[in-house]
Design an enzyme around this catalytic site. Structure first.
Site, PDB file in Angstrom:
ATOM      1  N   LYS A  93       8.559 -11.896   1.558  1.00 40.84           N
ATOM      2  CA  LYS A  93       8.853 -10.464   1.457  1.00 40.84           C
ATOM      3  C   LYS A  93       9.855 -10.063   2.531  1.00 40.84           C
ATOM      4  CE  LYS A  93       6.329  -6.021   1.359  1.00 40.84           C
ATOM      5  NZ  LYS A  93       4.974  -5.417   1.482  1.00 40.84           N
ATOM      6  N   SER A 173       3.522  -2.414  -2.017  1.00 41.51           N
ATOM      7  CA  SER A 173       4.941  -2.565  -1.715  1.00 41.51           C
ATOM      8  C   SER A 173       5.471  -3.989  -1.870  1.00 41.51           C
ATOM      9  CB  SER A 173       5.216  -2.092  -0.287  1.00 41.51           C
ATOM     10  OG  SER A 173       4.534  -2.913   0.661  1.00 41.51           O
ATOM     11  N   SER A 197      -0.929  -3.095  -0.716  1.00 43.90           N
ATOM     12  CA  SER A 197       0.421  -3.590  -0.972  1.00 43.90           C
ATOM     13  C   SER A 197       0.518  -5.050  -1.383  1.00 43.90           C
ATOM     14  CB  SER A 197       1.317  -3.358   0.247  1.00 43.90           C
ATOM     15  OG  SER A 197       1.678  -2.001   0.334  1.00 43.90           O
TER      16      SER A 197
END
Length: 507
Positions: A93, A173, A197
């Protein structure tokens, strides 16, 4: 005569049968070569998948991957017999530092933030035979910038799409990590979670996601929101793979005080995972957290039947979390965002364009067309306002008490159960950049997030072709048992799982 003798010796060498030792050596080499070729082929297929469905204008353009390593297949071949990961590819990420690419958190303010260093978790992956394949898109600033955002959108990467329905949300996210793994772009990915997330995008993209106990994996080198709740975690296609990636990433880090006990709690999380039995296992069912959507309840009911068939004992639990827990969580996140992000930005090497949260707010205002067209930064502005430290400390103590000792711990103890289950989230909602996310409020993930306890989501079925995940929540440092139970459910699951369609829903 000499010529004839030499010819005879040569003929004998050609016809001589290899010794048993030579045959074993040759077979071992052939096996190793085949394994290397398979590892290289897998990585090559994943790179080609990125090119075809993420980058190609004629493809679905999922926007899951921001940047990738085109030489990944070659590197995977070199690492095919190295460490635990043996050349497996992992996407990271883009709020986690990698030495070769910028770490942007999705924001144009950090588009040139090349720190030249690996976060400790990334170094562990490389050191255990993993190939860092690239960086994934995310909800910008891990979705803490605005209260009305579109999950999966960032100024750097644009809007991530769901491979099951490209007009629907990938949640966030860790949007790109979830979408990419579901679409076959990598063996696994690393996401981060403050509250939902990892687990929400894993559920909505039909994969496994694991938010470990806070402090089991280092947060050094990760763009922060909250030192109380932030943690990275694995996102994969199976519970066993998540356990393997967790085993690689877990461990203490002197730069992250929360990980002081990580080495003592670290274990081989894959050990025995394939044979763990649910027979007699008491599992708490959070009845209020499934909501009233008939499709979700149908899938959840089937998951419970599968658990019963595997020998588990299900205990209904009527529980509703107190509103003050969420209220105080907000106080904590806003306070820690300013403190933690300011510290991270101030310590960045080089000459980044922002050094404080106030700088980021100003940057966004100056670049409003690119950064603020779809939604604003009300959460940033709120976090920038001073908050009394005593009020923050009181809020943290109260939210932690309600989620941990008087939340998960009390529910487990009073009902004599080892884990809690509920649907993780609803099905993916339509992407709406104009008015933001519109999700169904189900699940109990905030309990685990605020308490810092482990939370696993495993695919349990679908609603109209859209994946739904099943949550398993356990006590602090109960990561191994949560994974074991999740893997046992995964084996017992009878529901048919959907496959990515790579087109708009209903087409």
């Amino acid at each position: 005569m000499l010529i004839a003798l030499a010819f005879a010796q040569s003929a004998e060498a050609k016809t001589r049968k290899p010794t048993k030792a030579e045959q074993v050596t040759a077979e071992a080499k052939a096996k190793a070569d085949a394994e290397t070729a398979a590892v290289r082929a897998a990585a090559d297929a994943q790179v080609r998948q990125i090119q075809a469905i993420d980058d190609d204008p004629k493809g679905p353009q999922l926007n899951a991957v921001i940047v990738y390593n085109p030489n990944a297949a070659y590197e995977a071949g070199l690492l095919a017999h190295t460490g635990r990961l043996q050349g497996k590819t992992v996407l990271i990420k883009d709020n986690i530092e990698t030495r070769e690419w910028p770490t942007t958190a999705g924001s144009l303010a950090l588009k040139d933030n090349v720190t030249g260093r690996d976060a400790p978790l990334v170094a562990r992956i490389r050191g255990d035979g993993g190939v860092v394949l690239g960086k994934t898109n995310l909800s910008e600033w891990a979705n803490i910038r605005s209260s009305s955002s579109s999950s999966g959108w960032s100024g750097v990467g644009g809007q991530t799409r769901n491979p099951y329905a490209t007009d629907r949300s990938p949640c966030g996210s860790s949007s790109g990590s979830g979408s990419a793994v579901a679409a076959g772009m990598a063996w696994g990915a690393v996401g981060t979670e403050t509250d939902g997330s990892i687990t929400c995008p894993a559920s909505i993209n039909g994969i496994v996601g694991f938010k470990p106990t806070v402090g089991l994996i280092s947060r050094t080198g990760i763009v922060p929101i909250s030192h109380s709740q932030d943690t990275p975690g694995p996102m994969t296609t199976s519970v066993a793979d998540a356990a393997l990636l967790l085993t690689v990433m877990a461990g203490s880090d002197p730069k992250d005080p929360a990980t002081a006990m990580a080495d003592a709690k670290r274990t081989d999380f894959t050990a025995g995972i394939g044979t763990y039995s649910l027979k007699g296992m008491r599992i708490g069912v959070l009845t209020r957290q499934s909501g009233n959507h008939p499709g979700i309840n149908r899938v959840f009911d089937q998951a419970q039947q599968d658990l019963l068939a595997a020998g588990a004992v299900l205990v209904p639990i009527d529980y509703d979390p107190p509103g003050e827990m969420f209220r105080d969580e907000g106080v904590v996140l806003y306070f820690e965002l300013r403190e933690d992000l300011n510290s991270y930005l101030a310590a960045l090497p080089g000459t980044p364009s922002v050094r404080t949260l106030a700088d980021v707010i100003a940057f966004n205002k100056s670049n409003a067309e690119a950064e603020l067209r779809w939604f604003g930064q009300d959460s940033f502005i709120k976090a920038e306002k001073p908050v009394d430290r005593a009020a923050y400390e009181k809020a943290r103590a109260n939210s932690l008490r309600l989620a941990g000792p008087e939340g998960v711990d009390k529910l487990l103890r009073d009902n004599r159960v080892v884990v809690l289950i509920a649907p993780t989230s609803g099905p993916a909602w339509p992407i709406d950049l104009v008015t933001g996310d519109h999700f169904i409020d189900v699940g109990a993930g905030s309990l685990a997030a605020i308490a810092g306890y482990p939370h696993l989501t495993v695919p349990m079925g679908q609603v109209e072709g859209l994946p739904i995940g099943l949550s398993f929540i356990g006590p602090k440092w109960g990561d191994k048992q949560v994974l074991d139970i999740g893997a046992a459910y995964e084996r017992a699951r009878t529901a048919a799982l959907p496959k990515p369609a790579f087109k708009r829903w209903g087409e």
